[in-house]
Design an enzyme around this catalytic site. Structure first.
Site, PDB file in Angstrom:
ATOM      1  CD  GLU A  82      -2.492   1.145   2.797  1.00 39.37           C
ATOM      2  OE1 GLU A  82      -1.912   0.594   3.761  1.00 39.37           O
ATOM      3  OE2 GLU A  82      -3.583   1.706   2.908  1.00 39.37           O
ATOM      4  CE  LYS A 183      -6.727   1.093   4.470  1.00 40.45           C
ATOM      5  NZ  LYS A 183      -5.519   1.873   4.861  1.00 40.45           N
ATOM      6  CB  CYS A 216      -3.469  -1.457   5.386  1.00 40.64           C
ATOM      7  SG  CYS A 216      -2.379  -0.946   6.735  1.00 40.64           S
TER       8      CYS A 216
END
Ligand SMILES: *[C@@H]1O[C@H](CO)[C@@H](O)[C@H](O)[C@H]1NC(C)=O
Ligand SMILES: *[C@@H]1O[C@H](CO)[C@@H](O)[C@H](O)[C@H]1NC(C)=O
Ligand SMILES: *[C@@H]1O[C@H](CO)[C@@H](O)[C@H](O)[C@H]1NC(C)=O
Ligand SMILES: *[C@@H]1O[C@H](CO)[C@@H](O)[C@H](O)[C@H]1NC(C)=O
Length: 513
Positions: A82, A183, A216
């Site tokens: 990321e 995300k 993440c």
């Protein structure tokens, strides 16, 4: 009360596949790259498109070398971290020069390398697509995406008329964009919007079937991570991350290992390397094995390449073995080995009978949560600590360093600092300094060898067992699972000192109070 422990030593990948259910099991070669990002030193200042591109090309130069190196080792898929092309700490305005519009692959079939002029300002997509095509492997990368919206018809549309997303893009081995994921669980990212609904994104590969995608912080939440695994049955995941290590419970490789083991999935995790930000920890994790990298000394990138079994039930092949049962948490590995002729050895043995002596408990903060703790006394024992309805039980036997204090710690409740999520945690931790004040702090080495059985009265089904050895070496339980009302795990015969043994329960349904 405790059954003799069997330690299963899986020494060869060939044994691993036998254990995973069938001599014909297929495999593929996966790569992840831990990248030391070339950063923009002044992320608060807005750059022109050409200056932003010049910056991003420096990171893409490294990506290109690594794609080539991975392909030489036979990799069929590579995952990059990321934020690894653009960096961190942008504002909504200052990131503008870095944005491009990634078309929805469900609506538009497009290989940027073959058809570079179809959409404007897509130089970064073009370059990644050509890397995938030229080296003939799947490439997973993360970049900032801009999607126009209309404030007239969409009341969530920001005043500047566009969404800005933290976005993973997947290119097939001919350069075609096959997946795009926005995300959902942002971690203090002022530059980005969260999508209105969590996106459950998967893509198909000819060599291993289906993979899911998330990013993440997403790994801690029900959507999309758990939904992909439980509702969609996804068994292989690509995972770009920029994760700041936090001991004793959430070092990057520690939770990556636990997630893969508990959910029974392969996790291809690529983290950023940054000493200043405490970021390192990438790996290729199957439920049984791990190839990982955790390096707090070097400031360089690291390519990991490994052959892993295909876990997608539709692609796994084999002779009628059928899909493996979906675990939560962990595979009953010793049974697999006994049946398939894998190498198993006795270890540990029963703990000496000892009644739990009422230990004096104390409150201590660990990772911003108020744990109830008790110190371990003597070289063996039986300890219980409760926090509300959660009771944690420990049997232990230790040798090695007499001067390293350990505590058994219990916490159930809502974690509210740097994100809101409901926890039920039983943890055995090495105290970072003299007890009790040093218990719960960060320490990354230990000399105490510890055999243990750790259990808790969890109300959630979602318990992530983790064992972490000195030097932040992820280990895993010999066995784990439910024993009546308790979820338990055990481990004996570790060669490294114990940093943390944790049953990290996530009460997803209580995240919103
Ligand atoms: C980003 O901001 C954080 C906190 O404001 C700071 O500690 C960090 O060094 C910054 N990182 C970069 C790459 O600018
Ligand atoms: C390119 O890859 C995609 C995704 O794997 C596939 O569907 C498509 O057929 C390929 N195109 C060509 C020309 O090979
Ligand atoms: C640990 O203590 C509890 C409570 O006294 C007892 O029920 C249990 O049998 C003990 N376990 C062992 C292995 O001694
Ligand atoms: C932490 O827990 C202890 C014991 O339950 C309690 O006395 C104390 O007030 C709590 N502290 C905070 C900050 O919540």
């Amino acid at each position: 009360m405790i059954s003799p422990m069997a330690v299963c030593a899986l020494r060869a990948v060939a044994v691993l596949w036998l254990c995973a259910g069938g001599a014909e099991a297929r495999s593929y070669v996966a790569a992840v790259y831990e990248h030391r990002v070339v950063l923009n030193a002044r992320p608060a200042e807005r750059l022109s498109r050409s200056a932003a591109l010049r910056h991003m090309q420096q990171n893409l130069d490294v990506f290109e070398e690594q794609v080539t190196a991975a392909a030489k080792q036979g990799a069929q898929i590579i995952v990059f971290p990321e934020d690894a092309i653009h960096g961190f700490n942008f504002s909504r305005e200052s990131v503008a020069g870095y944005l491009q519009t990634v078309p929805d692959p469900a609506a538009v079939r497009w290989s940027p390398c073959s058809d570079p002029s179809r959409f404007p300002n897509t130089e970064v997509l073009h370059r990644l697509s050509c890397m995938a095509r030229d080296s003939a492997l799947f490439v997973v990368a993360n970049l900032p995406d801009r999607q126009p919206c209309d404030a007239g018809s969409d009341r969530r549309c920001p005043p500047d008329g566009r969404y800005q997303f933290n976005t993973d893009v997947v290119f097939s081995d001919n350069g075609t964009i096959v997946a795009r994921y926005h995300k959902h669980n942002l971690y203090f990212e002022a530059a980005f919007d969260a999508p209105a609904e969590p996106e459950l994104v998967t893509f198909h590969t000819p060599f291993a079937g289906r993979f899911g995608v998330f990013t993440c912080f997403d790994i801690l939440f029900a959507e999309p991570a758990l939904a992909l695994v439980e509702a969609r049955g996804v068994r292989q995941l690509v995972y770009p991350t920029a994760w700041m290590n936090q001991l004793p419970l959430l070092a990057a490789v520690q939770f990556q290992r636990s997630f893969s083991y508990a959910a029974g999935v392969t996790l291809l995790a690529a983290n950023v390397r940054s000493a200043a930000l405490g970021m390192t920890g990438s790996g290729i994790f199957t439920p049984w094995q791990a190839l990982y990298h955790h390096d707090t000394r070097g400031e360089t990138g690291k390519l990991l390449v490994a052959t892993v079994p295909v876990l997608d039930p539709d692609a796994a092949g084999g002779t009628g073995g059928g899909p493996l049962p979906l675990p939560f948490s962990g595979y009953p590995e010793p049974e697999f080995c006994l049946r398939e002729g894998g190498e198993c050895e006795g270890g540990g043995g029963a703990f000496p009978e000892a009644p739990a002596v009422p230990s004096s408990t104390f409150a201590a903060e660990m990772m911003y949560d108020n744990f109830t703790m008790a110190l371990l006394e003597g070289s063996a024992g039986n300890v219980t600590v409760c926090d509300g309805a959660l009771c944690c039980h420990l049997l232990f036997r230790r040798s090695g360093a007499a001067d390293e204090p350990y505590a058994l710690a219990a916490f159930q409740g809502l974690h509210v600092v740097h994100g809101t999520y409901a926890l039920e945690v039983c943890a055995l931790v090495r105290c970072a300094g003299p007890a009790p004040s040093g218990c719960g702090g960060e320490v990354d080495h230990a000399h105490t060898l510890m055999d243990f059985w750790l259990a808790g009265t969890f109300s959630t089904r979602h318990v992530f067992p983790g064992v972490l050895g000195s030097g932040v070496q992820p280990d895993r339980p010999d066995r784990s699972g439910w024993e009546g009302r308790h979820f338990s795990m055990s481990r004996a015969g570790m060669r490294a000192g114990l940093l943390t043994a944790v049953l990290y329960g996530r009460a997803y349904d209580r995240d919103h109070g």
